[in-house]
Design an enzyme around this catalytic site. Structure first.
Site, mmCIF file in Angstrom:
data_model
loop_
_atom_site.group_PDB
_atom_site.id
_atom_site.type_symbol
_atom_site.label_atom_id
_atom_site.label_comp_id
_atom_site.label_asym_id
_atom_site.label_seq_id
_atom_site.Cartn_x
_atom_site.Cartn_y
_atom_site.Cartn_z
ATOM 1 N N HIS A 88 45.931 59.523 42.531
ATOM 2 C CA HIS A 88 44.336 59.334 42.299
ATOM 3 C C HIS A 88 43.900 59.794 43.497
ATOM 4 O O HIS A 88 44.164 59.538 44.581
ATOM 5 C CB HIS A 88 44.031 58.213 41.890
ATOM 6 C CG HIS A 88 42.696 57.869 41.791
ATOM 7 N ND1 HIS A 88 41.906 58.163 40.524
ATOM 8 C CD2 HIS A 88 41.640 57.413 42.384
ATOM 9 C CE1 HIS A 88 40.568 57.983 40.530
ATOM 10 N NE2 HIS A 88 40.495 57.539 41.874
ATOM 11 N N ASP A 167 35.356 48.348 32.707
ATOM 12 C CA ASP A 167 34.842 49.343 33.790
ATOM 13 C C ASP A 167 34.046 50.258 33.405
ATOM 14 O O ASP A 167 33.131 50.440 34.337
ATOM 15 C CB ASP A 167 36.354 49.995 34.196
ATOM 16 C CG ASP A 167 35.943 50.820 35.538
ATOM 17 O OD1 ASP A 167 35.395 50.501 36.481
ATOM 18 O OD2 ASP A 167 36.112 52.069 35.353
ATOM 19 N N ARG A 174 26.600 50.087 37.743
ATOM 20 C CA ARG A 174 26.628 50.061 39.110
ATOM 21 C C ARG A 174 25.844 51.141 39.564
ATOM 22 O O ARG A 174 25.385 51.381 40.681
ATOM 23 C CB ARG A 174 28.167 50.017 39.723
ATOM 24 C CG ARG A 174 28.699 48.744 39.656
ATOM 25 C CD ARG A 174 30.273 48.717 39.763
ATOM 26 N NE ARG A 174 30.720 49.414 40.850
ATOM 27 C CZ ARG A 174 31.662 50.240 41.377
ATOM 28 N NH1 ARG A 174 32.554 50.296 40.246
ATOM 29 N NH2 ARG A 174 31.934 50.599 42.449
ATOM 30 N N SER A 189 38.082 49.071 40.170
ATOM 31 C CA SER A 189 37.609 49.834 38.957
ATOM 32 C C SER A 189 38.790 51.376 39.006
ATOM 33 O O SER A 189 39.059 51.476 37.883
ATOM 34 C CB SER A 189 36.186 50.725 39.590
ATOM 35 O OG SER A 189 35.942 51.743 38.725
ATOM 36 N N LYS A 193 42.100 51.213 35.861
ATOM 37 C CA LYS A 193 42.478 52.294 34.931
ATOM 38 C C LYS A 193 43.806 52.658 35.113
ATOM 39 O O LYS A 193 44.594 53.067 34.343
ATOM 40 C CB LYS A 193 41.441 53.326 35.288
ATOM 41 C CG LYS A 193 39.961 53.016 34.493
ATOM 42 C CD LYS A 193 39.158 54.044 35.045
ATOM 43 C CE LYS A 193 38.553 54.117 36.242
ATOM 44 N NZ LYS A 193 37.260 54.670 36.778
HETATM 45 N N1 URA Z 1 35.727 56.104 40.707
HETATM 46 C C1 URA Z 1 35.909 55.008 40.104
HETATM 47 O O1 URA Z 1 36.834 55.302 39.124
HETATM 48 N N2 URA Z 1 35.443 53.918 40.287
HETATM 49 C C2 URA Z 1 34.641 53.778 41.220
HETATM 50 O O2 URA Z 1 33.926 52.601 41.318
HETATM 51 C C3 URA Z 1 34.460 54.798 42.079
HETATM 52 C C4 URA Z 1 34.999 55.859 41.989
#
Ligand code: URA
Length: 433
Positions: A88, A167, A174, A189, A193
């Protein structure tokens, strides 16, 4: 609020507002109740702001992440015949690394289940890039994903709506309440995932610099340590690399332009920084999956990674031999003076590519496949006044002026013999400990 609810949202908000720690029961309840619509958006906004201001400890963040995972489904790849590893990136300009990386790691015997997103703002999204390939489709069912992982070893697709729905709702909130930047919320967050996705090993590419979410190495390091701890607590072998995003990666920013550059890397060429970062991340993924004995450079050299790319694209309906879309109009940006290119600012290039049509301002906007910025020089290159430094690509030439505005202070040229600041591509490595 229903009288059957175990907690009161205002109590939870007050606890965090006054600098206290949330109990496991409070965390479980507030995440679940928000997902169900029992905790209102304005209450969750207040709580998110209290978290941004007062932070969370490791156990709280871990519990918050677990609650977000529990809001949806969890994938399970344990029936596959090979181990899994994923990567990621926190997002950068010209960051096309997933494209060569996923097939490269697959070619080395480790399956890559990569659930990706679309770009928002100045950083591009992997799915937008791959959609520049004629026929390629991002949406796969879980069964299709499993089959492709077994047959090809790599899949890059859209995350289904069942993964961490808490999320999705919280991130949108947010975004409009000035609470994106809270490290506990960013870390939970991203990791909710990735953990729900079910990968065995995970490598995080945490970008640092003007084109990144985190502008300084200290905050990026804190984010990396928080995410590595969350992954480790959840049983995922997690490592983070902090990497430079002060200047764009490679020589292209824009969807089809980045696919073209990725294919060059898979063909054994391409810009050195893209090759180096792809190999550094591949080595970490392979080691995390127990295949640290395999050298990914061999698979890049002998064409196995390219074969895996072709099969990965074709399995999702794409034609790896089809010509890529090209923008209708181009314009050059010329070097203003003779000398050495000292700075080429990542954020400025990212914003220019975005304004040319490569990115979107709202999530429902379309993107232009051919739009973006092609660089002809990187920091350290000797340039001559009047020579092209960049080429801007777009289908809509009225966008050139705004892109040029974004680039007004992007470049610094110094007399010949000067040297740009020494910025290593990989700044640091964070592992569990
Ligand atoms: N990417 C995400 O998936 N979540 C965040 O809070 C910031 C970047």
């Amino acid at each position: 609020m229903s009288t059957h609810e175990a907690h009161d949202a205002v109590d939870v908000i007050r606890t965090k507002r006054d600098g206290g720690r949330l109990s496991d029961a409070q965390v479980d309840w507030v995440v679940d109740a928000y997902t169900r619509g029992v905790v209102a958006d304005e209450q969750m906004s207040a709580l998110a702001m209290a978290i941004l201001l007062n932070g969370m400890d490791r156990a709280e963040i871990s519990r918050w992440t677990a609650a977000m995972i529990a809001s949806g489904e969890r994938m399970d790849f344990s029936s596959l015949s090979r181990p899994t590893a994923d990567k990621h990136s926190t997002g950068g300009v010209g960051d096309k690394i997933t494209l060569p990386l996923a097939p490269l790691v697959a070619a080395c015997g480790v399956a890559v289940p990569q659930l990706s997103g679309r770009g928002l703002g100045h950083t591009g999204g992997t799915l937008d890039k791959l959609e520049a390939i004629p026929g390629w489709r991002a949406a796969l069912s879980n069964d299709e994903m499993m089959r492709q992982l077994e047959d090809v070893g790599a899949v890059i697709c859209q995350a289904g709506s069942g993964l961490a729905p808490a999320d999705r709702k919280l991130y949108a909130l947010r975004d409009v309440t000035g609470t994106v930047e809270a490290i506990p919320l960013i870390a939970s967050s991203i990791m909710s995932k990735k953990i729900a996705e079910g990968t065995g090993a995970l490598v995080l590419d945490v970008k640092v610099g003007s084109g990144a979410f985190m502008k300084d190495a200290e905050r990026a390091g804190e984010l990396a340590r928080t995410m590595v701890a969350l992954g480790t607590d959840a049983g995922v072998h997690t490592v983070a690399l902090l990497t430079d995003m002060s200047t764009p990666l490679g020589l292209t920013a824009g969807n089809a332009l980045e696919v073209r550059e990725s294919v060059e890397v898979l063909a054994g060429g391409g810009p050195q920084d893209v090759v180096d970062l792809t190999l550094a991340l591949a080595r970490e993924m392979l080691a995390g999956a127990g295949r640290g004995d395999v050298d990914p450079a061999d698979a890049l050299r002998d064409g196995r990674a390219m074969d895996a790319w072709r099969r990965m694209i074709a399995a999702q309906g794409g034609d790896p031999d089809a010509p890529l879309p090209v923008a209708r109009e181009t314009e050059h940006v010329l070097a203003p003076a003779d000398g050495v290119l000292l700075e080429l600012d990542a954020l400025a290039v990212g914003v220019a590519a975005w304004r040319l049509g490569a990115g979107r301002a709202r999530k429902e906007d379309p993107v232009q496949a051919g739009a973006g910025v092609e660089l002809h020089a990187k920091p350290g290159t000797v340039v001559r006044a009047g020579e092209p430094l960049m080429t801007l690509h777009t289908d809509t030439p009225e966008r050139f002026a705004r892109a040029r505005e974004a680039l007004a202070d992007a470049v610094a040229i110094a007399p010949e013999g000067s040297r740009p600041a020494d910025r290593p591509l990989v700044i640091d490595r964070v592992a569990a400990g």
